[in-house]
Design a protein around this motif. Structure first.
Motif, PDB file in Angstrom:
ATOM      1  N   ARG A   1      26.417 -63.070  42.877  1.00 59.04           N
ATOM      2  CA  ARG A   1      26.437 -64.269  43.723  1.00 59.04           C
ATOM      3  C   ARG A   1      25.229 -65.158  43.452  1.00 59.04           C
ATOM      4  O   ARG A   1      25.347 -66.392  43.402  1.00 59.04           O
ATOM      5  N   GLU A   2      24.063 -64.553  43.270  1.00 61.61           N
ATOM      6  CA  GLU A   2      22.875 -65.348  42.946  1.00 61.61           C
ATOM      7  C   GLU A   2      23.036 -66.042  41.603  1.00 61.61           C
ATOM      8  O   GLU A   2      22.685 -67.227  41.441  1.00 61.61           O
ATOM      9  N   GLY A   3      23.584 -65.314  40.618  1.00 67.08           N
ATOM     10  CA  GLY A   3      23.811 -65.902  39.308  1.00 67.08           C
ATOM     11  C   GLY A   3      24.812 -67.039  39.358  1.00 67.08           C
ATOM     12  O   GLY A   3      24.666 -68.054  38.653  1.00 67.08           O
ATOM     13  N   TYR A   4      25.820 -66.882  40.194  1.00 67.60           N
ATOM     14  CA  TYR A   4      26.833 -67.946  40.344  1.00 67.60           C
ATOM     15  C   TYR A   4      26.199 -69.213  40.909  1.00 67.60           C
ATOM     16  O   TYR A   4      26.389 -70.315  40.384  1.00 67.60           O
ATOM     17  N   ARG A   5      25.406 -69.072  41.987  1.00 74.34           N
ATOM     18  CA  ARG A   5      24.745 -70.244  42.570  1.00 74.34           C
ATOM     19  C   ARG A   5      23.815 -70.899  41.552  1.00 74.34           C
ATOM     20  O   ARG A   5      23.768 -72.138  41.428  1.00 74.34           O
ATOM     21  N   ASP A   6      23.076 -70.075  40.821  1.00 78.32           N
ATOM     22  CA  ASP A   6      22.143 -70.587  39.824  1.00 78.32           C
ATOM     23  C   ASP A   6      22.883 -71.340  38.716  1.00 78.32           C
ATOM     24  O   ASP A   6      22.480 -72.438  38.324  1.00 78.32           O
ATOM     25  N   ALA A   7      23.976 -70.769  38.226  1.00 77.89           N
ATOM     26  CA  ALA A   7      24.712 -71.392  37.126  1.00 77.89           C
ATOM     27  C   ALA A   7      25.398 -72.690  37.565  1.00 77.89           C
ATOM     28  O   ALA A   7      25.405 -73.680  36.822  1.00 77.89           O
ATOM     29  N   VAL A   8      25.975 -72.688  38.774  1.00 81.55           N
ATOM     30  CA  VAL A   8      26.623 -73.905  39.270  1.00 81.55           C
ATOM     31  C   VAL A   8      25.616 -75.049  39.348  1.00 81.55           C
ATOM     32  O   VAL A   8      25.920 -76.196  38.977  1.00 81.55           O
ATOM     33  N   GLY A   9      24.407 -74.735  39.801  1.00 82.28           N
ATOM     34  CA  GLY A   9      23.385 -75.773  39.876  1.00 82.28           C
ATOM     35  C   GLY A   9      22.922 -76.242  38.511  1.00 82.28           C
ATOM     36  O   GLY A   9      22.846 -77.451  38.249  1.00 82.28           O
ATOM     37  N   LYS A  10      22.620 -75.319  37.613  1.00 83.61           N
ATOM     38  CA  LYS A  10      22.092 -75.698  36.299  1.00 83.61           C
ATOM     39  C   LYS A  10      23.129 -76.396  35.436  1.00 83.61           C
ATOM     40  O   LYS A  10      22.791 -77.281  34.642  1.00 83.61           O
ATOM     41  N   LEU A  11      24.406 -76.014  35.574  1.00 84.98           N
ATOM     42  CA  LEU A  11      25.468 -76.609  34.766  1.00 84.98           C
ATOM     43  C   LEU A  11      26.107 -77.815  35.453  1.00 84.98           C
ATOM     44  O   LEU A  11      27.009 -78.430  34.885  1.00 84.98           O
ATOM     45  N   VAL A  12      25.643 -78.142  36.647  1.00 84.27           N
ATOM     46  CA  VAL A  12      26.124 -79.284  37.432  1.00 84.27           C
ATOM     47  C   VAL A  12      27.649 -79.202  37.592  1.00 84.27           C
ATOM     48  O   VAL A  12      28.380 -80.142  37.244  1.00 84.27           O
ATOM     49  N   LEU A  13      28.127 -78.060  38.089  1.00 86.00           N
ATOM     50  CA  LEU A  13      29.556 -77.854  38.296  1.00 86.00           C
ATOM     51  C   LEU A  13      29.962 -78.319  39.690  1.00 86.00           C
ATOM     52  O   LEU A  13      29.141 -78.395  40.611  1.00 86.00           O
ATOM     53  N   ASP A  14      31.248 -78.624  39.841  1.00 85.18           N
ATOM     54  CA  ASP A  14      31.771 -79.032  41.132  1.00 85.18           C
ATOM     55  C   ASP A  14      31.889 -77.832  42.068  1.00 85.18           C
ATOM     56  O   ASP A  14      32.010 -76.683  41.632  1.00 85.18           O
ATOM     57  N   GLU A  15      31.877 -78.103  43.356  1.00 82.67           N
ATOM     58  CA  GLU A  15      32.048 -77.043  44.338  1.00 82.67           C
ATOM     59  C   GLU A  15      33.436 -76.427  44.206  1.00 82.67           C
ATOM     60  O   GLU A  15      34.429 -77.125  44.005  1.00 82.67           O
ATOM     61  N   ALA A  16      33.503 -75.094  44.321  1.00 88.99           N
ATOM     62  CA  ALA A  16      34.770 -74.375  44.157  1.00 88.99           C
ATOM     63  C   ALA A  16      34.816 -73.221  45.139  1.00 88.99           C
ATOM     64  O   ALA A  16      33.774 -72.802  45.678  1.00 88.99           O
ATOM     65  N   PRO A  17      36.013 -72.679  45.401  1.00 83.99           N
ATOM     66  CA  PRO A  17      36.135 -71.587  46.371  1.00 83.99           C
ATOM     67  C   PRO A  17      35.355 -70.338  45.946  1.00 83.99           C
ATOM     68  O   PRO A  17      35.280 -70.016  44.758  1.00 83.99           O
ATOM     69  N   GLN A  18      34.795 -69.648  46.943  1.00 88.23           N
ATOM     70  CA  GLN A  18      34.164 -68.341  46.743  1.00 88.23           C
ATOM     71  C   GLN A  18      34.814 -67.365  47.713  1.00 88.23           C
ATOM     72  O   GLN A  18      34.868 -67.639  48.904  1.00 88.23           O
ATOM     73  N   PHE A  19      35.298 -66.241  47.172  1.00 90.13           N
ATOM     74  CA  PHE A  19      36.051 -65.304  47.993  1.00 90.13           C
ATOM     75  C   PHE A  19      35.464 -63.903  47.896  1.00 90.13           C
ATOM     76  O   PHE A  19      35.265 -63.391  46.788  1.00 90.13           O
ATOM     77  N   PRO A  20      35.191 -63.262  49.044  1.00 87.57           N
ATOM     78  CA  PRO A  20      34.879 -61.826  49.029  1.00 87.57           C
ATOM     79  C   PRO A  20      36.164 -61.039  48.820  1.00 87.57           C
ATOM     80  O   PRO A  20      37.217 -61.388  49.374  1.00 87.57           O
ATOM     81  N   LEU A  21      36.096 -59.996  48.003  1.00 90.60           N
ATOM     82  CA  LEU A  21      37.291 -59.203  47.703  1.00 90.60           C
ATOM     83  C   LEU A  21      37.111 -57.769  48.194  1.00 90.60           C
ATOM     84  O   LEU A  21      36.034 -57.191  48.032  1.00 90.60           O
ATOM     85  N   PRO A  22      38.156 -57.187  48.788  1.00 86.46           N
ATOM     86  CA  PRO A  22      38.077 -55.778  49.211  1.00 86.46           C
ATOM     87  C   PRO A  22      38.167 -54.856  48.011  1.00 86.46           C
ATOM     88  O   PRO A  22      38.496 -55.281  46.895  1.00 86.46           O
ATOM     89  N   LYS A  23      37.897 -53.579  48.248  1.00 84.89           N
ATOM     90  CA  LYS A  23      37.891 -52.602  47.160  1.00 84.89           C
ATOM     91  C   LYS A  23      39.229 -52.519  46.455  1.00 84.89           C
ATOM     92  O   LYS A  23      39.303 -52.544  45.230  1.00 84.89           O
ATOM     93  N   GLY A  24      40.298 -52.375  47.219  1.00 88.79           N
ATOM     94  CA  GLY A  24      41.629 -52.382  46.612  1.00 88.79           C
ATOM     95  C   GLY A  24      42.234 -51.025  46.397  1.00 88.79           C
ATOM     96  O   GLY A  24      43.412 -50.824  46.683  1.00 88.79           O
ATOM     97  N   ASN A  25      41.436 -50.059  45.934  1.00 94.22           N
ATOM     98  CA  ASN A  25      41.989 -48.727  45.693  1.00 94.22           C
ATOM     99  C   ASN A  25      42.459 -48.070  46.984  1.00 94.22           C
ATOM    100  O   ASN A  25      43.471 -47.356  46.997  1.00 94.22           O
ATOM    101  N   ASP A  26      41.717 -48.292  48.071  1.00 97.07           N
ATOM    102  CA  ASP A  26      42.071 -47.657  49.333  1.00 97.07           C
ATOM    103  C   ASP A  26      43.094 -48.461  50.127  1.00 97.07           C
ATOM    104  O   ASP A  26      43.734 -47.931  51.031  1.00 97.07           O
ATOM    105  N   ASP A  27      43.257 -49.756  49.816  1.00 95.43           N
ATOM    106  CA  ASP A  27      44.225 -50.599  50.516  1.00 95.43           C
ATOM    107  C   ASP A  27      44.730 -51.674  49.559  1.00 95.43           C
ATOM    108  O   ASP A  27      44.285 -52.829  49.616  1.00 95.43           O
ATOM    109  N   PRO A  28      45.673 -51.333  48.672  1.00 95.56           N
ATOM    110  CA  PRO A  28      46.167 -52.295  47.685  1.00 95.56           C
ATOM    111  C   PRO A  28      46.752 -53.554  48.308  1.00 95.56           C
ATOM    112  O   PRO A  28      46.631 -54.647  47.738  1.00 95.56           O
ATOM    113  N   ASP A  29      47.387 -53.426  49.466  1.00 96.17           N
ATOM    114  CA  ASP A  29      47.983 -54.604  50.104  1.00 96.17           C
ATOM    115  C   ASP A  29      46.911 -55.594  50.541  1.00 96.17           C
ATOM    116  O   ASP A  29      47.110 -56.819  50.443  1.00 96.17           O
ATOM    117  N   ALA A  30      45.800 -55.080  51.054  1.00104.27           N
ATOM    118  CA  ALA A  30      44.716 -55.969  51.467  1.00104.27           C
ATOM    119  C   ALA A  30      44.162 -56.739  50.278  1.00104.27           C
ATOM    120  O   ALA A  30      43.867 -57.943  50.382  1.00104.27           O
TER     121      ALA A  30
END
Length: 356
Positions: free
Chosen positions: A211-240
């Protein structure tokens, strides 16, 4: 103490024990390890013992066990699978050449178990320790103090240790994940993407740096704002996980994100599956880069991925601890904190020409 007396002591200890460590002899005689190593070299030239890394062995033992490991190094990691398994393979390549035997303990991400494993290794009289602490989230200063209290040379593995005015801390080697994310986003930016989303599985030690690298890269590369999503583990709840990925894909469409960086590669592979079910073409409508490269090549669309230098992390860790156990004649080296930059493995999911 005169050289002759030191030589007699060395030969007597070898007759009794079969082997000696230079550090033990130095402590017993009240001299430096440099002096002991020179004594060992003299006796070896005279054909009275055999030199080994960190000390000497009796000639009979040398004839019987020419490749025997004489130095024990403890390794404490939170898991013996995936990431750390590959690091251990790198460790072993250096350990074999240096006549070191690695003794592995697994903490299962439990600080209480970790400390118990460490005590067990010290009871085995390991000469050094390589550890990936599980306590890095609790209190960085307390972690640093704990590592400095370990009575043998210690190397911290895949952890960023705090810097204080009073101490430099033990040696460390880690993957530079902030730089790794920058490598990924730079590649996508070079392909013309200006709005790059992030999906991040947060229950790992690396997620904060992603996440820190993403914020740093977006700033240095002057990228547009885009969605950021937390993701669950998945193995224990594939539907989630499926629901979270569907939400992320919908947000990318709605906010016109044309590329996405996904941590980890398992989550990225699942994203490709969900995109196919929703009629989203990868990479024509959405370019994907995975952060990690365990499974990336085997996804439905082979994933461009950030590949960690896992074996080199292991090799560097053993080199660091070895130089602490038996420093050169110039004395112990300064504190070293090594960061290794991951590389980009280009495959089909980002739309660039693939690299074999």
């Amino acid at each position: 103490m005169l050289p002759r007396a030191r030589h007699e002591y060395l030969l007597r200890q070898l007759a009794l024990r079969g082997s000696v460590r230079a550090s033990d002899v130095a402590a017993a005689l009240g001299v430096t390890q440099v002096t002991v190593r020179r004594d060992i070299a003299v006796l070896a030239d005279d054909g009275l013992l055999a030199r080994v890394h960190g000390g000497a062995i009796a000639l009979d033992d040398a004839a019987r066990k020419p490749a025997a490991a004489r130095t024990l190094v403890g390794v404490v990691v939170p898991s013996a699978t995936e990431h750390f398994a590959e690091i251990m393979r790198g460790m072993q390549t250096v350990a074999e050449a240096a006549r070191i035997r690695l003794v592995l303990s697994v903490s299962d991400y439990r600080p209480d178990v970790e400390r118990a494993r460490l005590e067990q290794l010290l009871d085995l009289e390991v000469a050094g320790l390589i550890i990936a602490p599980t306590t890095h989230r609790d209190n960085p200063e307390a972690l640093l103090g704990w590592l400095e209290s370990v009575p043998v040379p210690t190397v911290a593995l895949e952890r960023l240790l705090p810097v204080t005015a009073k101490a430099t801390g033990p040696d460390s080697v880690r993957t530079d994940h902030v730089r790794g994310v920058f490598v990924a986003l730079s590649h996508l930016a070079d392909l013309g993407h200006t709005r790059i989303a992030l999906g991040c599985y947060d229950r790992t030690p690396n997620s904060r740096w992603v996440r820190e690298g993403y914020r740093d890269a977006v700033g240095k590369l002057v990228l547009d704002e885009a969605p950021q999503f937390p993701l669950p583990k998945g193995n224990d709840d594939p539907d989630a996980l499926a629901d979270a990925l569907d939400d992320m894909l919908a947000a990318c469409r709605r906010e016109r994100a044309t590329a996405v960086l996904v941590h980890s590669d398992y989550h990225a592979a699942r994203l490709v599956e969900r995109a196919h079910r929703l009629g989203i073409e990868i990479p024509d409508e959405l370019a994907v880069v995975a952060y990690d490269d365990e499974l990336a090549a085997h996804a439905a669309v082979p994933l461009t991925a950030i590949t960690f230098p896992k074996r080199e992390v292991g090799r560097q860790a053993v080199r660091l601890v070895t130089e602490r156990i038996a420093p050169s004649d110039d004395g112990p080296p300064p504190a070293r904190h090594i960061q290794l930059v991951p590389r980009l493995s280009v495959r089909e999911s980002c739309g660039a020409a693939t690299v074999n």
